[in-house]
Design an enzyme around this catalytic site. Sequence first.
Site, mmCIF file in Angstrom:
data_model
loop_
_atom_site.group_PDB
_atom_site.id
_atom_site.type_symbol
_atom_site.label_atom_id
_atom_site.label_comp_id
_atom_site.label_asym_id
_atom_site.label_seq_id
_atom_site.Cartn_x
_atom_site.Cartn_y
_atom_site.Cartn_z
ATOM 1 N N CYS A 142 68.807 11.678 -9.867
ATOM 2 C CA CYS A 142 70.247 11.832 -9.647
ATOM 3 C C CYS A 142 71.042 10.576 -9.996
ATOM 4 O O CYS A 142 72.245 10.653 -10.249
ATOM 5 C CB CYS A 142 70.514 12.217 -8.188
ATOM 6 S SG CYS A 142 69.831 13.832 -7.718
ATOM 7 N N ALA A 143 70.398 9.421 -10.010
ATOM 8 C CA ALA A 143 71.097 8.174 -10.341
ATOM 9 C C ALA A 143 71.323 8.022 -11.840
ATOM 10 O O ALA A 143 72.039 7.113 -12.276
ATOM 11 C CB ALA A 143 70.307 6.975 -9.823
#
Length: 349
Positions: A142-143
């Site tokens: 997700c980063a």
Amino acid sequence: MREGCSLLSLATAVPPYVITQGEAKELAREAFGGKKALFDRLSGVFDNAGIAQRYIVAPHEWYMAGHGWRDRNSVYLKAAEELFVEAATDAIEKSGLMPEQIDGVVTVSTTGIATPSLEARVASKVGLRTSVRRVPLFGLGCAGGVSGLSLASRLAAADPGSHWLMVTVETCSISIQLDSDDPAAVVATALFGDGAAAAVVTSGHHSLARITGSAEKLWPDTLRIMGWEVEDPGLAVVFDRAIPPFIEAELTQAVDEMCASMGIKREEIGRLCSHPGGVKVIDAIETALDLNQGELNLEREVLRDFGNMSAPTVLFVLERLLARGLPDKTMMTAFGPGFTCAGMLLEAA
């Protein structure tokens, strides 16, 4: 600080199939029929996730059948290439450049395996020149939307006059495992959607925004908080229930440290632009940083309309924020496997 690096354009794309949260809950109830007690215990996550609908890369019936690595990755490759082309073509067109003017590509994707990597597979369809530089990134989860855009901006700043394309594509839905005893499998079924985003960055020109800094915070001994398990049927999600309380406890110091490394104070940030991993994650960010309830309204809107698409999601938030108008300073944040927080500073053009 990085002076003179700019965001020229931003584009998003979603796959053709859409599923409402109500439909997803009923299909999951059927699919987890052999795990009725598990599903009944966790079914409330569908109702409380703050999600109305999601876009997915395969018809509903595909998810009701068993699939191994080969099937799942075949779906990933086909869908990811299509989404890459759509998002990249749109971003290049919006930048005012021609495809052959793109000097390098940063590709972020963690939901499938592509070797050759995605940008090589679609280079001729996008119109990239044969000398384009390629930087594929895997494992950021997700980063990746923030980390990938930050890397592209650093590469552009290091080579004045160059234009870099960043594309992130995730097909989270194909990782859903309906025969799992892991509660995280039910949670993933309630949260995951698919999508892509692309951006063009360059040095020396001011357009949508200036990119003036980036930073990351990696917490030691947190490998089991978020990530993938590699299993025989495919990738299995790792979600720890401790994510929201961990964010509440740790985010303030992390943001202060990242701000200090970028030469600003947290009080100077006009607005966050955060990855909406889930309702509880958004609530935890607001609590940790003493934000007003609902201040991250755009994050909640994107979660409602698209679910958690992993890396591209924060760029869907940025797209809405740009349409509304950036404040003087915006800090993008996203949490990912590691456990890590990626941050990037934008300034209004």
